[in-house]
Design a protein around this motif. Structure first.
Motif, PDB file in Angstrom:
ATOM      1  N   THR A  27      39.446  33.460  45.124  1.00  0.00           N
ATOM      2  CA  THR A  27      37.781  32.569  45.722  1.00  0.00           C
ATOM      3  C   THR A  27      37.340  33.017  46.818  1.00  0.00           C
ATOM      4  O   THR A  27      36.136  34.282  47.071  1.00  0.00           O
ATOM      5  CB  THR A  27      38.079  31.417  45.603  1.00  0.00           C
ATOM      6  N   ILE A  28      38.678  32.833  47.920  1.00  0.00           N
ATOM      7  CA  ILE A  28      37.960  34.235  49.418  1.00  0.00           C
ATOM      8  C   ILE A  28      37.321  34.808  48.887  1.00  0.00           C
ATOM      9  O   ILE A  28      36.718  35.739  49.998  1.00  0.00           O
ATOM     10  CB  ILE A  28      39.142  34.157  49.837  1.00  0.00           C
ATOM     11  N   SER A  29      38.151  36.009  48.296  1.00  0.00           N
ATOM     12  CA  SER A  29      38.200  36.961  48.358  1.00  0.00           C
ATOM     13  C   SER A  29      36.332  37.726  47.450  1.00  0.00           C
ATOM     14  O   SER A  29      35.735  38.455  47.618  1.00  0.00           O
ATOM     15  CB  SER A  29      38.868  37.898  47.335  1.00  0.00           C
ATOM     16  N   ALA A  30      36.148  36.848  45.696  1.00  0.00           N
ATOM     17  CA  ALA A  30      35.010  36.604  46.121  1.00  0.00           C
ATOM     18  C   ALA A  30      33.704  36.408  46.269  1.00  0.00           C
ATOM     19  O   ALA A  30      32.759  37.261  45.942  1.00  0.00           O
ATOM     20  CB  ALA A  30      35.052  35.950  44.078  1.00  0.00           C
ATOM     21  N   LEU A  31      34.269  35.929  47.063  1.00  0.00           N
ATOM     22  CA  LEU A  31      32.323  35.082  47.903  1.00  0.00           C
ATOM     23  C   LEU A  31      32.845  35.791  49.568  1.00  0.00           C
ATOM     24  O   LEU A  31      32.164  36.115  50.650  1.00  0.00           O
ATOM     25  CB  LEU A  31      33.432  33.406  48.410  1.00  0.00           C
ATOM     26  N   GLY A  32      33.453  37.264  49.451  1.00  0.00           N
ATOM     27  CA  GLY A  32      33.352  38.067  51.011  1.00  0.00           C
ATOM     28  C   GLY A  32      34.297  38.186  51.877  1.00  0.00           C
ATOM     29  O   GLY A  32      33.840  38.884  53.012  1.00  0.00           O
ATOM     30  N   ALA A  33      35.197  36.927  52.327  1.00  0.00           N
ATOM     31  CA  ALA A  33      35.548  36.866  52.974  1.00  0.00           C
ATOM     32  C   ALA A  33      37.362  37.420  53.407  1.00  0.00           C
ATOM     33  O   ALA A  33      37.497  37.834  51.465  1.00  0.00           O
ATOM     34  CB  ALA A  33      35.949  35.203  53.410  1.00  0.00           C
ATOM     35  N   SER A 219      38.781  25.643  48.277  1.00  0.00           N
ATOM     36  CA  SER A 219      39.384  27.329  48.977  1.00  0.00           C
ATOM     37  C   SER A 219      37.519  27.617  49.068  1.00  0.00           C
ATOM     38  O   SER A 219      36.952  29.011  50.315  1.00  0.00           O
ATOM     39  CB  SER A 219      39.814  28.155  48.350  1.00  0.00           C
ATOM     40  N   ALA A 220      36.354  28.059  48.386  1.00  0.00           N
ATOM     41  CA  ALA A 220      35.274  27.882  48.302  1.00  0.00           C
ATOM     42  C   ALA A 220      34.125  27.436  48.832  1.00  0.00           C
ATOM     43  O   ALA A 220      34.147  27.734  50.368  1.00  0.00           O
ATOM     44  CB  ALA A 220      34.381  27.728  46.782  1.00  0.00           C
ATOM     45  N   ILE A 221      34.392  26.119  49.650  1.00  0.00           N
ATOM     46  CA  ILE A 221      33.837  24.896  50.779  1.00  0.00           C
ATOM     47  C   ILE A 221      34.773  26.170  51.753  1.00  0.00           C
ATOM     48  O   ILE A 221      33.767  25.996  52.811  1.00  0.00           O
ATOM     49  CB  ILE A 221      35.077  23.558  50.510  1.00  0.00           C
ATOM     50  N   ALA A 222      35.837  26.284  51.908  1.00  0.00           N
ATOM     51  CA  ALA A 222      36.394  26.377  53.026  1.00  0.00           C
ATOM     52  C   ALA A 222      35.801  28.004  53.670  1.00  0.00           C
ATOM     53  O   ALA A 222      35.304  28.490  55.308  1.00  0.00           O
ATOM     54  CB  ALA A 222      38.110  26.960  53.596  1.00  0.00           C
ATOM     55  N   THR A 223      35.252  29.181  52.527  1.00  0.00           N
ATOM     56  CA  THR A 223      35.173  29.936  52.695  1.00  0.00           C
ATOM     57  C   THR A 223      33.492  30.535  52.907  1.00  0.00           C
ATOM     58  O   THR A 223      33.272  30.489  54.398  1.00  0.00           O
ATOM     59  CB  THR A 223      34.718  31.363  51.588  1.00  0.00           C
ATOM     60  N   LEU A 261      38.915  28.785  34.765  1.00  0.00           N
ATOM     61  CA  LEU A 261      37.709  28.780  35.241  1.00  0.00           C
ATOM     62  C   LEU A 261      37.480  31.219  35.473  1.00  0.00           C
ATOM     63  O   LEU A 261      38.219  31.657  35.165  1.00  0.00           O
ATOM     64  CB  LEU A 261      36.960  29.148  36.773  1.00  0.00           C
ATOM     65  N   ASN A 262      36.550  31.637  35.815  1.00  0.00           N
ATOM     66  CA  ASN A 262      35.809  33.154  35.955  1.00  0.00           C
ATOM     67  C   ASN A 262      36.016  32.829  36.958  1.00  0.00           C
ATOM     68  O   ASN A 262      34.473  33.641  37.854  1.00  0.00           O
ATOM     69  CB  ASN A 262      34.991  33.890  35.458  1.00  0.00           C
ATOM     70  N   HIS A 263      36.811  33.746  37.849  1.00  0.00           N
ATOM     71  CA  HIS A 263      36.354  33.511  39.470  1.00  0.00           C
ATOM     72  C   HIS A 263      35.429  34.971  40.127  1.00  0.00           C
ATOM     73  O   HIS A 263      34.717  34.319  41.454  1.00  0.00           O
ATOM     74  CB  HIS A 263      38.118  33.612  40.585  1.00  0.00           C
ATOM     75  N   PHE A 264      35.347  36.019  39.242  1.00  0.00           N
ATOM     76  CA  PHE A 264      34.468  36.899  39.334  1.00  0.00           C
ATOM     77  C   PHE A 264      33.253  37.317  39.018  1.00  0.00           C
ATOM     78  O   PHE A 264      33.262  38.460  38.961  1.00  0.00           O
ATOM     79  CB  PHE A 264      35.902  38.438  39.919  1.00  0.00           C
ATOM     80  N   TYR A 265      33.004  36.266  38.297  1.00  0.00           N
ATOM     81  CA  TYR A 265      31.650  36.980  37.683  1.00  0.00           C
ATOM     82  C   TYR A 265      30.642  37.297  38.397  1.00  0.00           C
ATOM     83  O   TYR A 265      30.083  37.919  37.846  1.00  0.00           O
ATOM     84  CB  TYR A 265      31.118  35.187  36.790  1.00  0.00           C
ATOM     85  N   SER A 266      30.430  36.916  39.270  1.00  0.00           N
ATOM     86  CA  SER A 266      29.440  38.181  40.732  1.00  0.00           C
ATOM     87  C   SER A 266      30.066  38.401  41.893  1.00  0.00           C
ATOM     88  O   SER A 266      29.634  37.639  42.871  1.00  0.00           O
ATOM     89  CB  SER A 266      28.146  37.362  40.534  1.00  0.00           C
ATOM     90  N   PRO A 267      31.204  39.180  41.973  1.00  0.00           N
ATOM     91  CA  PRO A 267      31.281  39.686  42.888  1.00  0.00           C
ATOM     92  C   PRO A 267      30.543  40.116  43.952  1.00  0.00           C
ATOM     93  O   PRO A 267      29.536  40.558  43.827  1.00  0.00           O
ATOM     94  CB  PRO A 267      32.274  41.161  42.982  1.00  0.00           C
ATOM     95  N   VAL A 268      30.639  39.761  45.682  1.00  0.00           N
ATOM     96  CA  VAL A 268      29.715  39.817  46.554  1.00  0.00           C
ATOM     97  C   VAL A 268      30.822  40.697  47.266  1.00  0.00           C
ATOM     98  O   VAL A 268      31.864  40.324  47.450  1.00  0.00           O
ATOM     99  CB  VAL A 268      29.873  38.718  47.471  1.00  0.00           C
ATOM    100  N   PRO A 269      29.621  41.114  48.431  1.00  0.00           N
ATOM    101  CA  PRO A 269      30.622  42.416  49.055  1.00  0.00           C
ATOM    102  C   PRO A 269      31.302  41.761  50.028  1.00  0.00           C
ATOM    103  O   PRO A 269      30.514  41.296  50.566  1.00  0.00           O
ATOM    104  CB  PRO A 269      29.099  43.426  49.956  1.00  0.00           C
ATOM    105  N   MET A 270      32.147  42.381  50.883  1.00  0.00           N
ATOM    106  CA  MET A 270      32.847  41.092  52.047  1.00  0.00           C
ATOM    107  C   MET A 270      32.187  41.822  52.763  1.00  0.00           C
ATOM    108  O   MET A 270      30.845  42.521  53.554  1.00  0.00           O
ATOM    109  CB  MET A 270      33.967  42.594  52.300  1.00  0.00           C
ATOM    110  N   HIS A 271      32.753  40.383  53.312  1.00  0.00           N
ATOM    111  CA  HIS A 271      31.352  39.950  54.895  1.00  0.00           C
ATOM    112  C   HIS A 271      31.510  41.269  56.499  1.00  0.00           C
ATOM    113  O   HIS A 271      32.825  40.839  56.397  1.00  0.00           O
ATOM    114  CB  HIS A 271      30.782  38.911  55.394  1.00  0.00           C
TER     115      HIS A 271
END
Length: 277
Positions: A27-33, A219-223, A261-271
């Motif tokens: 999750t953290i990686s998929a959201l770019g952190a 973990s998404a909220i924390a990210t 669930l599918n954590h990587f349905y829409s990958p985001v670049p690393m912030h």
């Protein structure tokens, strides 16, 4: 100097990869952190249930947290499964020592399949030691009932008990209503200092693949908090991420029980942040 926004997850390991540390890192990686981790327990589990839990020695939990905090200093910490009182005390000690900006605590007491994951003594310890240090706690209905000491069946009861749980000392409570009867789910967020709750309603996705959704949400909220969002916006964006992840993974078969669930349905670049602010 530039750096990545970092989130430390403190939780148990799920060897099947759908929940716990593994779901958090995805999750953290998929959201770019950037994801760091401290493992509290090794579990024997798969999509059908949990059959064994082996706690990591408290000194090693402490050592993992110190290693990350002394070096990387994450903006946010997510705490998941803890089933040992001494580990609760160690984590509380580390939070008081390092005073991270954000702490999201998912009080994992019961697995999706109904297995109890926390000792009674540990429940008492998290109530008095960890919850007062949290920015936000994210109990589901079963966990909220344990913390509130009474049955919760309606959105109105969720709102009332969310306010009551603020008295435990945390700055926010998100009661998750995924197990409410009917075709819609509603989560209730109560933030300290705000009179009115925030309600997040959505239709339920018809899917067996819900393993690790609670871990993923917290973990998404924390990210999102680490990325600079307010608590309310972090919850809203995290819920959208989980909802879309469930939708994207509902027709995929992993294992013979409740798949992920599918954590990587829409990958985001690393912030990348400016390290000086």
């Amino acid at each position: 100097m530039r750096t990545y926004p970092c989130v430390l997850t403190i939780a148990g390991s799920d060897c099947s990869g759908g929940a716990g540390i593994q779901a958090d890192i995805k999750t953290i990686s998929a959201l770019g952190a950037y994801a760091a981790s401290a493992i509290t327990a090794i579990t024997v589990q798969n999509t059908c249930g949990v059959t064994g839990i082996h706690p990591v020695p408290p000194s090693y939990v402490k050592g993992q947290i110190e290693a990350v905090m002394d070096d990387i200093r994450p903006q946010a910490i997510k705490i998941g499964m803890i089933n040992d009182t001494k580990i609760v005390e160690v984590i509380a000690e580390m939070l008081q020592k390092y005073q991270p900006q954000f702490v999201v605590f998912d009080p994992v007491m019961v697995s999706t399949s109904g297995c109890k994951l926390m000792e009674d003594e540990a429940i008492e310890a998290i109530t008095t030691r960890l919850i007062p240090l949290a920015t936000l706690i994210t109990p589901n209905l079963s966990e909220a009932e344990i913390l509130a000491g009474q049955k919760i069946c309606t959105v109105e009861e969720m709102q009332r008990q969310a306010k009551e749980m603020l008295k435990l000392g945390c700055r926010g409570v998100l009661v998750k209503g995924g197990h409410l009867e009917g075709g819609r789910m509603c989560d209730v967020l109560q933030v300290s200092g705000e009179e009115a709750p925030h309600l997040f309603a959505a239709p339920k996705v018809d899917s067996r693949n819900t393993h690790g959704t609670g871990c993923t949400l917290s973990s998404a909220i924390a990210t999102y908090l680490a990325l600079g969002e307010t608590v309310t916006d972090a919850v809203e964006k995290a819920k959208q991420y989980v909802y879309k992840g469930i939708e994207a993974g509902k027709d995929v078969c992993i294992g013979h029980g409740h798949g992920p669930l599918n954590h990587f349905y829409s990958p985001v670049p690393m912030h990348i942040f400016d390290k000086n602010g």
